[in-house]
Design an enzyme around this catalytic site. Structure first.
Site, PDB file in Angstrom:
ATOM      1  N   SER A 191       0.885  -1.178   0.112  1.00 19.33           N
ATOM      2  CA  SER A 191       0.085  -0.169  -0.140  1.00 19.33           C
ATOM      3  C   SER A 191       0.699   1.248  -0.352  1.00 19.33           C
ATOM      4  O   SER A 191       0.448   2.320  -0.413  1.00 19.33           O
ATOM      5  CB  SER A 191      -0.786  -0.064   1.338  1.00 19.33           C
ATOM      6  OG  SER A 191       0.035  -0.111   2.335  1.00 19.33           O
ATOM      7  N   HIS A 219      -5.555  -4.773  -0.062  1.00 15.78           N
ATOM      8  CA  HIS A 219      -5.681  -3.762  -0.954  1.00 15.78           C
ATOM      9  C   HIS A 219      -5.966  -3.957  -2.178  1.00 15.78           C
ATOM     10  O   HIS A 219      -6.028  -3.391  -3.278  1.00 15.78           O
ATOM     11  CB  HIS A 219      -4.378  -2.966  -0.829  1.00 15.78           C
ATOM     12  CG  HIS A 219      -4.200  -1.836   0.325  1.00 15.78           C
ATOM     13  ND1 HIS A 219      -4.743  -0.694   0.477  1.00 15.78           N
ATOM     14  CD2 HIS A 219      -3.362  -2.438   1.386  1.00 15.78           C
ATOM     15  CE1 HIS A 219      -4.193  -0.133   1.752  1.00 15.78           C
ATOM     16  NE2 HIS A 219      -3.406  -1.332   2.269  1.00 15.78           N
ATOM     17  N   LYS A 250     -11.743  -1.614   3.092  1.00 16.86           N
ATOM     18  CA  LYS A 250     -11.254  -0.795   1.876  1.00 16.86           C
ATOM     19  C   LYS A 250     -12.091  -0.879   0.762  1.00 16.86           C
ATOM     20  O   LYS A 250     -13.164  -0.343   0.483  1.00 16.86           O
ATOM     21  CB  LYS A 250      -9.720  -1.440   1.647  1.00 16.86           C
ATOM     22  CG  LYS A 250      -8.924  -1.056   2.817  1.00 16.86           C
ATOM     23  CD  LYS A 250      -7.398  -1.432   2.785  1.00 16.86           C
ATOM     24  CE  LYS A 250      -6.537  -1.035   3.882  1.00 16.86           C
ATOM     25  NZ  LYS A 250      -6.780  -1.554   5.067  1.00 16.86           N
TER      26      LYS A 250
END
Length: 407
Positions: A191, A219, A250
């Site tokens: 990330s 992610h 996320k």
């Protein structure tokens, strides 16, 4: 003389401030149906609308009508909290269905939902490593703090290989008896740099040296693959990964973490992981929202396509302006500033003068000297939002030299 505890801890805080890395949290109120717009309340009491450019709700699912409706329905039917741990009355139908959904997402036998992605990594790696006798754990040097925490908790021998360095990983694997239990722990999308692991090659090494594979896809879930299973799904490699870990906080726009894998592995974590056993279960509304997001993104590609268009445009403008961003494969665009005070100054200018919110990323999240803005173009940004952001950075760089520290 006795210790003055307040003075001691104030000194700790002052040290962080003197290094230019004191964190100030933006007071935000996201506007339902208008994300990435939000209301910002400054410390001096002023209120204004801003555009968020550092949010992990990559696909805007936290604002999706299906997700909101699912959360509201669960509240209407069940109230707010789960009422207990999973063992003591906290296992709702929503969390059971969510575990079935993520197992299906990754084509695994079982899934387990935990309170966050951090807790999922800490609990799973700590438990699996501890249960395996004389286990050796091989960890990428840029793995998330939660993975490091779990590996440390296992109290097993660890080997840290240079980031995405297959030769170094193989050298370390060779140093351990092939018959010994091993885990290779790594991420798909990193990330802070926005690069992607060589998953196939790591799986090849795992098979050659008799190691389990543990892949953090936090992610990537929702964003990559035809059903949002992550980079491993996109590359046809899910069947070669023993344990896949992800988050609902996320790409799915909710909260919570999960692991998927074979039934015996997942059941072992369920039975032994303290961070699972002794934590209150996710509320019904949160589980229902996450379930709605996972199921929607299994069949919808609209959000993924929109985000990729926005990311591509952002990178193209930054490239044309010769701004110092890290050119990774993923949707994450880190713009290197390289000095903490300057990094904070840039974000203050963006917020105060341009109504753009980006949080500065400083040490210890990233190494000293690599301080950055971590830009995330979401599916919810408009083309106009992307152009405004990129051209603002271009202007600051070319005309005002605000980012010259990075040159």
């Amino acid at each position: 003389m006795s210790m003055n505890y307040n003075d001691f801890f104030q000194g700790c805080v002052d040290k962080v401030k003197s290094e230019g890395r004191y964190r100030i949290f933006a007071n935000l109120e996201r506007k339902a149906g208008e994300f990435p717009k939000a209301i910002y309340r400054s410390p001096d009491g002023k209120v204004k609308e801003i555009t968020i450019w550092c949010n992990n709700d990559y696909l805007g699912m936290g604002q999706h009508p299906k997700v909101i409706a699912a959360a509201k329905d669960a509240i209407d039917k069940c109230g707010t909290g789960a009422g207990g741990t999973r063992n003591i009355s906290g296992t709702t139908k929503y969390v059971v269905e969510l575990e079935e959904s993520v197992a299906d997402l990754h084509n695994k036998e079982a899934g387990l939902v935990l309170s966050s992605g951090y807790v999922a990594n800490e609990g799973a790696l700590g438990t699996i490593g501890k249960l395996l006798p004389e286990c050796a754990i091989f960890s990428d040097a840029m793995n998330h703090a939660s993975m490091i925490h779990g590996i440390r908790d296992s109290k097993q021998q660890k080997f840290i290989y240079r980031h995405n360095d297959l030769n170094h990983l193989e050298d370390l694997l060779k140093s351990v008896d092939v018959k010994r239990a091993k885990i290779i722990a790594f991420e798909s999308v990193y990330s802070m740099d926005g690069d992607i692991a060589p998953i196939k090659e790591i799986c090849d090494l795992a098979e050659r040296y008799n190691a389990m594979t543990y892949l953090d896809e936090v992610h990537a879930v929702g964003l990559y693959g035809p059903r949002g299973g992550g980079v491993a799904e996109e590359r046809g490699l899910m069947d070669r990964i023993d344990i896949i870990e992800g988050t609902f906080g996320k790409g799915y726009g909710a909260m919570g973490g999960f692991i998927t894998g074979s039934a015996p592995i997942i059941d072992a974590v369920r039975c032994y992981a303290s961070s699972f056993i002794f934590t209150t279960a996710l509320p019904p509304a949160v589980s229902a929202a996450a379930l709605a997001a996972v199921e929607h993104l299994k069949i919808s590609n609209v959000e993924r396509q929109k985000q990729r268009i926005n990311v591509k445009l952002l990178k193209e403008i930054l490239e044309g302006a010769e701004l110092p961003y890290l050119r990774g494969e993923s949707h994450i665009v880190p713009l290197i500033v390289g000095e903490p005070t300057c990094c904070k100054d840039v974000t203050d200018i963006l917020m105060n003068d341009y109504n753009i919110y980006v949080q500065p990323i400083n040490y210890p999240t990233v190494p000293r000297g690599t301080e950055r803005l971590r830009l995330t173009a979401t599916a919810a940004h408009s083309i106009e939002d992307v152009r405004y952001m990129a051209n603002t950075l271009k202007e600051l760089w070319q005309n005002h030299h605000v980012l010259k520290k990075a040159a």
